[in-house]
Design a protein around this motif. Structure first.
Motif: not given
Length: 454
Positions: A19-42
């Motif tokens: 099944k396809i899954s979803t990546l969750t990035v917690f909203p402690d970032r200062t950069i948001f892409l189209t309203g969602e927190p941007q991910a890094n490799i960690i």
């Protein structure tokens, strides 16, 4: 080739899942892409950033391997629990978020069980752009013939380069990535005499357990501890699952019957040990403290540390408050009474390494308690210190609480037997397994196992 940055709600796929899954990035970032927190490799933590992929179709995954063996070789996929201890590969090294490379749609992440996780949708939409530091959709082309840093060519939308936006937040020389030392079967066969004689499932279980332990424990001890966990499982006549996260081991799962009655609200010593073993993949729950469970009563009488041994088999010793008070002063004067601030110093002095610590305390109002202090790595691989309360879960407080909450009500005159001891680098004495309930509600030798309490 075209690529794009990734944000929360991206869709991810594992080569071994169905099944396809979803990546969750917690909203402690200062950069948001189209309203969602941007991910890094960690953003690679299992069950936190990376959700399960349905059922796992590789027999390297212990649950699937065991089910397939039970079905006489017919592949029997079992529910996935991702095991992703390492950062995503292929991030954008010249665009840093919180000191780590930005995640790209082309990035991949490896699961210990053999799966390769890829990103099928980057999570960016043309929707909400109202969040702080939100920028429109970002795509770019990578010119692989360029010398130096990869060039960025924005294909659509107004764009302020992410590198410039985060430059003031990023140190000149970013902290190097934490790289965990992985143990393979060749190393295991050199350390463990019987390793080559074990079944493939048992070998995988030992390697999985050893690799889940922190690098502050040396490789030989990590392997011996993981091998010992299989002995605990055998004594309990149960199987070992994947090592649990802090949340999986807690959130009332170590003591699910807390609300059932008083016997489950006074079993803290058992619950603390239960939590520590759940982290190792043993799906145990704590038995109540009552006259029918004499061993649980004995454990609560100042014996929380006596059920653990050092890897070499010697008796494990805690660091006690009284010993610490003898070697520390305030304004060059001896410490005669403890305060919340001194208790905090004591805890910090004795928990410098990543690990799980059982702590026993006395309350100002009388009585005592056994619970957990844990050093753990956050998404930036920085060490954090938290008070974990596995006996009772309060959703408002969350799983990881400040140690200030614990020390505020501790007695200023600690008893000589109370203190703290790291246990994830210790072996639980198999003579005491009757302290626990197995998932089916039974426990081998529930009334008679274990040494006779004093």
């Amino acid at each position: 080739m075209a690529d794009s940055y990734v944000c929360s709600k991206a869709k991810i796929k594992c080569s071994c899942g169905d099944k396809i899954s979803t990546l969750t990035v917690f909203p402690d970032r200062t950069i948001f892409l189209t309203g969602e927190p941007q991910a890094n490799i960690i953003d690679h933590i299992s069950m936190r950033n990376i959700a399960p992929f349905g059922k796992c179709h590789t027999t390297a995954y212990p649950a699937t391997g065991a089910a397939t063996a039970a079905a006489h070789g017919k592949l029997t996929p079992m529910p996935c629990v991702p095991n992703t201890p390492f950062p995503w590969m292929g991030g954008k090294n010249d665009v840093l978020l919180k000191g780590q490379p930005a995640l790209l749609k082309s990035s991949t992440c490896k699961c210990v069980w053999g799966g390769t996780i890829t990103i099928t949708f980057d999570g960016q939409t043309e929707g909400d752009t109202t969040a702080p530091q939100t920028i429109p959709r970002q795509d770019f082309s990578i010119n692989e013939t360029d010398d130096g840093p990869l060039s960025t060519n924005i294909l659509r939308g107004e764009y302020k380069p992410a590198r410039k936006m985060v430059a003031q937040q990023t140190p000149t020389q970013p902290k190097p990535l934490y790289k965990k030392t992985l143990i393979n079967d060749k190393t295991a066969s050199l350390v463990l005499k019987e390793f080559d004689n074990y079944s493939d499932n048992k070998k995988q279980g030992i390697l999985r357990g050893a690799n889940a332990l922190p690098d502050s424990i040396n490789i030989d001890e990590r392997l011996k501890l993981a091998e010992h966990t299989t002995k605990i499982a055998r004594a309990l006549e149960m199987t070992i699952n994947a090592p649990m996260s802090i949340e999986q081991a807690d959130e009332q799962s170590a003591n699910p019957n807390f609300k059932a009655g008083n016997d489950y609200s006074i079993n803290c010593a058992t619950v603390a040990a239960t939590y520590a073993l759940r982290l190792q993949g043993l799906n145990l729950t704590a038995k109540p403290k009552n006259s029918q469970n004499k061993l649980n009563v004995w454990l609560s009488e100042g014996n929380s540390f006596k059920v653990w041994k050092n890897v070499d088999g010697t008796e494990a010793q805690p660091s006690t408050y009284r010993d610490w008070m003898k070697t520390h002063t305030i304004n060059k004067k001896p410490i005669t009474k403890m305060t919340p601030g001194l208790y905090k110093r004591f805890i910090e002095d004795n928990t410098k390494e990543e690990g799980v610590y059982i702590i026993t305390v006395g309350w100002k109002t009388g009585g005592g308690h056994a619970t957990i202090i844990q050093r753990w790595r956050d998404e930036r691989d920085d060490l954090q210190l938290s008070y974990i309360e596995p006996q009772v879960y309060n959703k408002e407080n969350g799983v990881k609480q400040s140690i200030d909450k614990l020390v505020a009500n501790m007695d200023e005159n600690p008893s000589s037997s109370r203190g703290i001891m790291r246990v994830d680098n210790k072996m639980f004495d198999t003579r005491y397994v009757s302290l626990f309930e197995k998932p089916n509600g039974s426990s081998k030798g529930s009334k008679t196992a274990g040494p006779k309490p004093n």
